[in-house]
Motif scaffolding. Sequence first.
Motif, short mmCIF file in Angstrom:
data_model
loop_
_atom_site.label_atom_id
_atom_site.label_comp_id
_atom_site.label_asym_id
_atom_site.label_seq_id
_atom_site.Cartn_x
_atom_site.Cartn_y
_atom_site.Cartn_z
N ARG A 167 41.60 -42.74 0.68
CA ARG A 167 42.09 -41.36 0.55
C ARG A 167 43.00 -41.23 -0.65
O ARG A 167 43.80 -42.14 -0.92
N TYR A 222 32.48 -44.08 6.35
CA TYR A 222 33.86 -43.96 6.85
C TYR A 222 33.92 -44.12 8.37
O TYR A 222 34.54 -45.04 8.90
N ASN A 280 35.13 -47.67 10.29
CA ASN A 280 35.93 -47.46 11.50
C ASN A 280 35.23 -47.76 12.82
O ASN A 280 35.86 -47.66 13.88
N TRP A 285 36.90 -51.98 11.56
CA TRP A 285 38.17 -51.74 12.28
C TRP A 285 38.20 -52.48 13.62
O TRP A 285 39.12 -53.28 13.86
N ASP A 328 42.90 -51.73 0.94
CA ASP A 328 42.41 -51.70 2.33
C ASP A 328 40.91 -51.85 2.58
O ASP A 328 40.07 -51.83 1.68
N TYR A 329 40.63 -51.98 3.89
CA TYR A 329 39.36 -52.48 4.41
C TYR A 329 38.16 -51.59 4.14
O TYR A 329 37.03 -52.03 4.26
N GLN A 330 38.41 -50.33 3.79
CA GLN A 330 37.27 -49.45 3.49
C GLN A 330 36.64 -49.85 2.16
O GLN A 330 35.51 -49.47 1.87
N HIS A 358 45.60 -53.85 4.52
CA HIS A 358 46.68 -53.32 5.36
C HIS A 358 46.52 -53.67 6.83
O HIS A 358 47.46 -53.50 7.61
N ILE A 359 45.33 -54.12 7.23
CA ILE A 359 45.08 -54.37 8.66
C ILE A 359 44.96 -55.89 8.86
O ILE A 359 44.98 -56.64 7.89
N ARG A 407 49.08 -43.28 16.08
CA ARG A 407 47.78 -42.62 15.95
C ARG A 407 47.07 -42.88 17.26
O ARG A 407 47.23 -43.96 17.85
N ARG A 461 40.42 -39.94 13.68
CA ARG A 461 39.00 -40.36 13.72
C ARG A 461 38.28 -39.75 14.93
O ARG A 461 37.61 -40.46 15.70
O1 F6P Z 1 46.39 -48.79 7.72
C1 F6P Z 1 45.16 -48.52 8.20
C2 F6P Z 1 44.59 -47.15 7.82
O2 F6P Z 1 43.23 -47.11 8.09
C3 F6P Z 1 44.79 -46.75 6.39
O3 F6P Z 1 43.87 -47.31 5.48
C4 F6P Z 1 44.69 -45.27 6.51
O4 F6P Z 1 45.29 -44.62 5.47
C5 F6P Z 1 45.38 -44.98 7.84
O5 F6P Z 1 45.18 -46.13 8.61
C6 F6P Z 1 44.87 -43.72 8.54
O6 F6P Z 1 43.50 -43.82 8.84
P1 F6P Z 1 42.40 -42.75 8.36
O7 F6P Z 1 42.45 -42.70 6.85
O8 F6P Z 1 41.11 -43.28 8.88
O9 F6P Z 1 42.78 -41.44 8.95
#
Ligand code: F6P
Length: 488
Positions: free
Chosen positions: A27, A96, A101, A105, A150-152, A174-175, A291, A329
């Motif tokens: 993002r 995504y 995810n 994830w 990050d993982y994406q 980050h994860i 979250r 999500r």
């Molecule tokens: O830290 C994990 C993470 O997936 C980040 O990459 C992301 O910015 C945040 O959590 C929120 O997730 P999403 O972008 O899927 O809403």
Amino acid sequence: MSAQSDHATTHSDHATTTADLVVVSNRLPVDRSAEDDDWRRSPGGLVAALEPVLQQSGGAWVGWPGQPGAEIEPFTFDGMALVPVVLSEEDVELYYEGFSNDTIWPLYHDVISPPAYHREWWDAYVRVNRRFAEAAASVAAEGATVWVQDYQLQLVPSLLRELRPDVTIGYFHHIPFPAYGLYAQLPWRKQVLSGLLGADVIGFQRVADAGNFARAVRRQLGYETKAGSIKVPRTEAEGGGTRTAIAKAYPISIDVAAYDELARRPDVQARAKEIRESLGNPKTVLFGVDRLDYTKGIGHRLKAYGELLADGRLDVEDVTLVQVASPSRERVAAYMQLRDEIELTVGRINGDYDTVGHTAIRYLHHSYPREEMVALYLAADVMLVTALRDGMNLVAKEYIASRVDGGGVLILSEFTGAADELTQAVRVNPHDIAGLKDAITAAIEMPEAERRRRMRALRRRVRDHDVSDWSRSFLGDLALRSGEAATS
Ligand code: F6P
């Protein structure tokens, strides 16, 4: 579509604009407001940490603007060049919501929810990662530094290296990175490792994550690894031989000063009082904010709390749990199911224990601005972080940074990255419901002197290691690598 905001100006000539530092993340660091269509800075530590660095270096940020199908020209926002990457409806669904995810994830969070493996999702992940790599390649100046997040985007480092062998590449994960026995499930396990190894420095939250990664590299690719240095074969185009990639822990943090400042503001402190009053001034306010994600252990927390009320060890006249669950999500099936389960449990507990004047759980399915979060942190006597697995958990650090009054108790799951640093928290194994119940009552009854002593130590740790130290230390190591590459 063009950018419209006081902060944002559209680049008319973006093809010629290049940057010495490029951040790439799924993002962009801005969101478009539904009310006025303006861009607003996204909340969150990463943006706070990297914005000053990018402003100083005239840097660029490559990412998805968050709207499917939106074709937006590059624009400048508060001194940062933003380069939007287009994701179609189908990309959002497959890359995504699907591979990122619903495969990576859950797999990387110890398969708390079963990961789904679909070749179609993988194909979309490769395709979209290539698009991000191409966007980064087009904006990076000769010899630039590119920092992938990050993982994406695990394939971006190697795809970018193919396109631009002159740039220095960092990647931060980050994860969690899972233990080898779990990682080995991934049908594309070799490709993902090779993707990450395109980076010169691969950063993780914990030492254990870096170790898991190095082990997977040894087992799957047979490369030599030693104390976080990995010998990676160079392609023929790169001149053959090997190069060294570093895999190391860089625990992320928060913008401590920003939380400190807010927590000292009289209006925020007044709001904290108002929150307690609106809850009927209970003796104890317990607080959870997450979250709405199955990794966060919200159900375990509710089970422990519900049993404490059932056992009579807690009384609804004395205690309220405020649970903020921010929507996340929402089109992924596992998240829909989780929401149903949590809301059923909250409804049952409230139905069983509420009185006309007191509620057991004040459940809020919203996100809140930072001011309101800090007021909630100040209003909370006990903070509950019961994640089943979490890369770091920044909520724990935000709570500590907000407690400028030196009060409050943090209950912290040992399965968070934060537990490695925040050793003065009350540690829990959230799977052990009896232990969790005891920890909650111990936190409520903790003598003031002990509460203050623990919070003092926690605040010292968080103050001494904020998010700018994190980015400085990562970028410092990356600069060393780029120096070594230049002289080798
Ligand atoms: O830290 C994990 C993470 O997936 C980040 O990459 C992301 O910015 C945040 O959590 C929120 O997730 P999403 O972008 O899927 O809403």
